[in-house]
Design a protein around this motif. Structure first.
Motif, PDB file in Angstrom:
ATOM      1  N   SER A  79       0.820  -1.213   0.000  1.00 29.76           N
ATOM      2  CA  SER A  79       0.000   0.000   0.000  1.00 29.76           C
ATOM      3  C   SER A  79       0.852   1.260   0.000  1.00 29.76           C
ATOM      4  CB  SER A  79      -0.922  -0.022   1.222  1.00 29.76           C
ATOM      5  OG  SER A  79      -1.706   1.139   1.273  1.00 29.76           O
ATOM      6  N   ARG A  80       1.944   1.224   0.728  1.00 28.58           N
ATOM      7  CA  ARG A  80       2.791   2.433   0.843  1.00 28.58           C
ATOM      8  C   ARG A  80       3.439   2.815  -0.483  1.00 28.58           C
ATOM      9  NH1 ARG A  80       3.725  -0.160   5.773  1.00 28.58           N
ATOM     10  NH2 ARG A  80       5.698  -1.071   5.122  1.00 28.58           N
ATOM     11  N   LYS A  94       4.386  11.292  -4.050  1.00 31.42           N
ATOM     12  CA  LYS A  94       3.079  11.325  -4.718  1.00 31.42           C
ATOM     13  C   LYS A  94       3.221  10.984  -6.203  1.00 31.42           C
ATOM     14  CE  LYS A  94      -0.636  14.502  -5.914  1.00 31.42           C
ATOM     15  NZ  LYS A  94      -1.088  15.886  -5.927  1.00 31.42           N
ATOM     16  N   LEU A  95       4.208  11.591  -6.850  1.00 23.61           N
ATOM     17  CA  LEU A  95       4.405  11.338  -8.282  1.00 23.61           C
ATOM     18  C   LEU A  95       4.839   9.894  -8.527  1.00 23.61           C
ATOM     19  CD1 LEU A  95       6.174  14.704  -9.146  1.00 23.61           C
ATOM     20  CD2 LEU A  95       3.951  13.955 -10.015  1.00 23.61           C
ATOM     21  N   ARG A  96       5.730   9.405  -7.671  1.00 19.81           N
ATOM     22  CA  ARG A  96       6.163   8.003  -7.788  1.00 19.81           C
ATOM     23  C   ARG A  96       4.979   7.050  -7.684  1.00 19.81           C
ATOM     24  NH1 ARG A  96       5.505   5.264  -2.986  1.00 19.81           N
ATOM     25  NH2 ARG A  96       7.091   6.465  -1.896  1.00 19.81           N
ATOM     26  N   SER A  97       4.088   7.338  -6.719  1.00 19.47           N
ATOM     27  CA  SER A  97       2.937   6.453  -6.517  1.00 19.47           C
ATOM     28  C   SER A  97       2.007   6.463  -7.735  1.00 19.47           C
ATOM     29  CB  SER A  97       2.174   6.843  -5.259  1.00 19.47           C
ATOM     30  OG  SER A  97       1.501   8.073  -5.418  1.00 19.47           O
ATOM     31  N   GLU A  98       1.811   7.642  -8.320  1.00 22.50           N
ATOM     32  CA  GLU A  98       0.947   7.731  -9.504  1.00 22.50           C
ATOM     33  C   GLU A  98       1.543   6.941 -10.670  1.00 22.50           C
ATOM     34  OE1 GLU A  98      -2.073   9.006  -9.562  1.00 22.50           O
ATOM     35  OE2 GLU A  98      -1.894   9.608  -7.470  1.00 22.50           O
ATOM     36  N   THR A  99       2.851   7.043 -10.828  1.00 18.39           N
ATOM     37  CA  THR A  99       3.520   6.300 -11.901  1.00 18.39           C
ATOM     38  C   THR A  99       3.402   4.793 -11.673  1.00 18.39           C
ATOM     39  OG1 THR A  99       5.065   8.101 -12.343  1.00 18.39           O
ATOM     40  CG2 THR A  99       5.753   5.900 -13.027  1.00 18.39           C
ATOM     41  N   LEU A 100       3.590   4.361 -10.440  1.00 19.45           N
ATOM     42  CA  LEU A 100       3.487   2.930 -10.139  1.00 19.45           C
ATOM     43  C   LEU A 100       2.059   2.422 -10.314  1.00 19.45           C
ATOM     44  CD1 LEU A 100       5.835   2.577  -7.030  1.00 19.45           C
ATOM     45  CD2 LEU A 100       6.248   1.751  -9.362  1.00 19.45           C
ATOM     46  N   LEU A 106      -3.360  -0.241 -11.127  1.00 24.52           N
ATOM     47  CA  LEU A 106      -4.163  -0.132  -9.909  1.00 24.52           C
ATOM     48  C   LEU A 106      -4.913   1.193  -9.888  1.00 24.52           C
ATOM     49  CD1 LEU A 106      -1.771  -1.477  -7.115  1.00 24.52           C
ATOM     50  CD2 LEU A 106      -3.493  -2.728  -8.413  1.00 24.52           C
ATOM     51  N   THR A 107      -6.056   1.194  -9.232  1.00 26.04           N
ATOM     52  CA  THR A 107      -6.843   2.420  -9.086  1.00 26.04           C
ATOM     53  C   THR A 107      -7.070   2.690  -7.599  1.00 26.04           C
ATOM     54  OG1 THR A 107      -9.029   1.369  -9.002  1.00 26.04           O
ATOM     55  CG2 THR A 107      -8.088   1.785 -11.205  1.00 26.04           C
ATOM     56  N   ASP A 108      -7.667   3.831  -7.321  1.00 24.10           N
ATOM     57  CA  ASP A 108      -7.955   4.187  -5.935  1.00 24.10           C
ATOM     58  C   ASP A 108      -9.088   3.346  -5.342  1.00 24.10           C
ATOM     59  OD1 ASP A 108      -5.925   6.001  -5.724  1.00 24.10           O
ATOM     60  OD2 ASP A 108      -7.161   7.737  -6.204  1.00 24.10           O
ATOM     61  N   GLU A 109      -9.688   2.477  -6.143  1.00 23.40           N
ATOM     62  CA  GLU A 109     -10.702   1.543  -5.637  1.00 23.40           C
ATOM     63  C   GLU A 109     -10.046   0.290  -5.038  1.00 23.40           C
ATOM     64  OE1 GLU A 109     -13.888   2.594  -5.685  1.00 23.40           O
ATOM     65  OE2 GLU A 109     -12.893   4.379  -6.489  1.00 23.40           O
ATOM     66  N   SER A 110      -8.756   0.167  -5.150  1.00 22.99           N
ATOM     67  CA  SER A 110      -8.047  -1.026  -4.682  1.00 22.99           C
ATOM     68  C   SER A 110      -8.204  -1.217  -3.172  1.00 22.99           C
ATOM     69  CB  SER A 110      -6.559  -0.920  -5.019  1.00 22.99           C
ATOM     70  OG  SER A 110      -5.838  -1.983  -4.410  1.00 22.99           O
ATOM     71  N   LEU A 112      -6.069  -2.443  -1.352  1.00 20.70           N
ATOM     72  CA  LEU A 112      -4.749  -2.190  -0.775  1.00 20.70           C
ATOM     73  C   LEU A 112      -4.618  -0.758  -0.266  1.00 20.70           C
ATOM     74  CD1 LEU A 112      -2.375  -4.000  -3.307  1.00 20.70           C
ATOM     75  CD2 LEU A 112      -3.148  -4.822  -1.069  1.00 20.70           C
ATOM     76  N   LYS A 113      -5.512   0.118  -0.686  1.00 19.04           N
ATOM     77  CA  LYS A 113      -5.421   1.527  -0.296  1.00 19.04           C
ATOM     78  C   LYS A 113      -5.812   1.751   1.171  1.00 19.04           C
ATOM     79  CE  LYS A 113      -6.984   6.162  -1.469  1.00 19.04           C
ATOM     80  NZ  LYS A 113      -7.908   6.987  -2.241  1.00 19.04           N
ATOM     81  N   SER A 114      -6.488   0.806   1.784  1.00 16.59           N
ATOM     82  CA  SER A 114      -7.074   0.979   3.116  1.00 16.59           C
ATOM     83  C   SER A 114      -6.092   1.520   4.157  1.00 16.59           C
ATOM     84  CB  SER A 114      -7.638  -0.354   3.616  1.00 16.59           C
ATOM     85  OG  SER A 114      -8.042  -0.230   4.966  1.00 16.59           O
ATOM     86  N   ARG A 115      -6.397   2.696   4.680  1.00 15.54           N
ATOM     87  CA  ARG A 115      -5.586   3.282   5.754  1.00 15.54           C
ATOM     88  C   ARG A 115      -5.818   2.532   7.066  1.00 15.54           C
ATOM     89  NH1 ARG A 115      -1.479   6.661   4.322  1.00 15.54           N
ATOM     90  NH2 ARG A 115      -2.169   8.093   2.731  1.00 15.54           N
ATOM     91  N   LYS A 116      -7.032   2.031   7.231  1.00 14.56           N
ATOM     92  CA  LYS A 116      -7.357   1.290   8.453  1.00 14.56           C
ATOM     93  C   LYS A 116      -6.411   0.101   8.606  1.00 14.56           C
ATOM     94  CE  LYS A 116     -10.894  -1.634   8.866  1.00 14.56           C
ATOM     95  NZ  LYS A 116     -12.246  -2.217   9.029  1.00 14.56           N
ATOM     96  N   LEU A 117      -6.232  -0.631   7.522  1.00 13.70           N
ATOM     97  CA  LEU A 117      -5.338  -1.792   7.547  1.00 13.70           C
ATOM     98  C   LEU A 117      -3.908  -1.368   7.840  1.00 13.70           C
ATOM     99  CD1 LEU A 117      -4.679  -4.779   6.999  1.00 13.70           C
ATOM    100  CD2 LEU A 117      -4.521  -4.206   4.571  1.00 13.70           C
ATOM    101  N   ARG A 118      -3.439  -0.358   7.122  1.00 11.76           N
ATOM    102  CA  ARG A 118      -2.052   0.086   7.308  1.00 11.76           C
ATOM    103  C   ARG A 118      -1.797   0.594   8.710  1.00 11.76           C
ATOM    104  NH1 ARG A 118      -0.689   3.884   2.282  1.00 11.76           N
ATOM    105  NH2 ARG A 118       0.822   4.684   3.766  1.00 11.76           N
ATOM    106  N   ASN A 119      -2.690   1.436   9.211  1.00 11.50           N
ATOM    107  CA  ASN A 119      -2.495   2.009  10.544  1.00 11.50           C
ATOM    108  C   ASN A 119      -2.521   0.935  11.622  1.00 11.50           C
ATOM    109  OD1 ASN A 119      -2.225   4.588   9.537  1.00 11.50           O
ATOM    110  ND2 ASN A 119      -4.376   5.105   9.806  1.00 11.50           N
TER     111      ASN A 119
END
Length: 199
Positions: A79-80, A94-100, A106-110, A112-119
């Motif tokens: 996710s990071r 931010k730019l690196r993440s957009e390129t990856l 991947l889209t923002d619907e993924s 893996l984006k969950s902040r709850k999980l990461r935190n």
């Protein structure tokens, strides 16, 4: 705007030859998570083959929960790369993440984006402190549990780690994570690595 800032923006945060370094870092997390996914799939297959007639030993329970935690730790690490917590100087992260995200589709619907999980995972030591000191721990206290969702009957249940087989949910310190969408996304990334040699 200085030359470095210009170059970061023009290159989308990743110089073309450096994409291989990011790909290798991401591949490590994907393949490490896949080891756990394959182990968990074998367990689910066994439960289906035996129609639920098997012994849930402490060792088997710990193994299942260890693999679920490993899967989620690697999902948080992935996710990071795609959703950094800070934009960085000159928006580098931010730019690196957009390129990856574009490169791996991947889209923002993924999930893996969950902040709850990461935190939950990144600050697990602090979350454990807070959970144990927030209120008296009374009722059912289970350090490890694998089985159907618990009907507490009004008695509080405190679970350190649990996996509810009937609904496919992993719970730790009162926070629940649906496992299948995360598994599906990691399997998607795994296929990307194994279908495109230069990913």
């Amino acid at each position: 705007m200085d030359d470095l800032e210009n170059y970061i923006k023009e290159s989308g945060g990743i110089q073309p030859p450096h994409l291989a370094f990011y790909s290798q870092a991401i591949r490590f997390n994907v393949e490490s998570a896949m080891v756990s996914i394959e182990t968990l799939a074998s367990f689910i297959e066994m439960t289906n083959d035996t129609k639920g007639d098997y012994e849930m030993t402490g060792e088997l329970q710990d193994s299942i929960l260890d693999h679920l935690q490993n899967l989620l730790v690697h999902a948080g690490a992935l996710s990071r790369y795609f959703w950094p917590s800070k934009p960085g100087k000159h928006d580098l992260h931010k730019l690196r993440s957009e390129t990856l995200k574009k490169h791996f589709g991947l889209t923002d619907e993924s999930p893996l984006k969950s902040r709850k999980l990461r935190n939950q995972l990144e600050h697990f030591d602090e979350n454990l402190d807070k959970y144990l000191w927030a209120k008296p721990i009374v009722g059912h206290v289970l350090p490890a549990y694998v089985g159907g969702e618990i009907e507490s009957g009004g008695v509080p249940a405190h679970l350190f780690r649990a996996f509810y087989l009937d609904i496919g949910v992993y719970e730790t310190l009162g926070v629940r994570h649906e496992v299948q969408p995360i598994v599906d996304e990691i399997c998607y990334l795994y296929q990307r690595f194994h279908s495109e040699p230069n990913t």
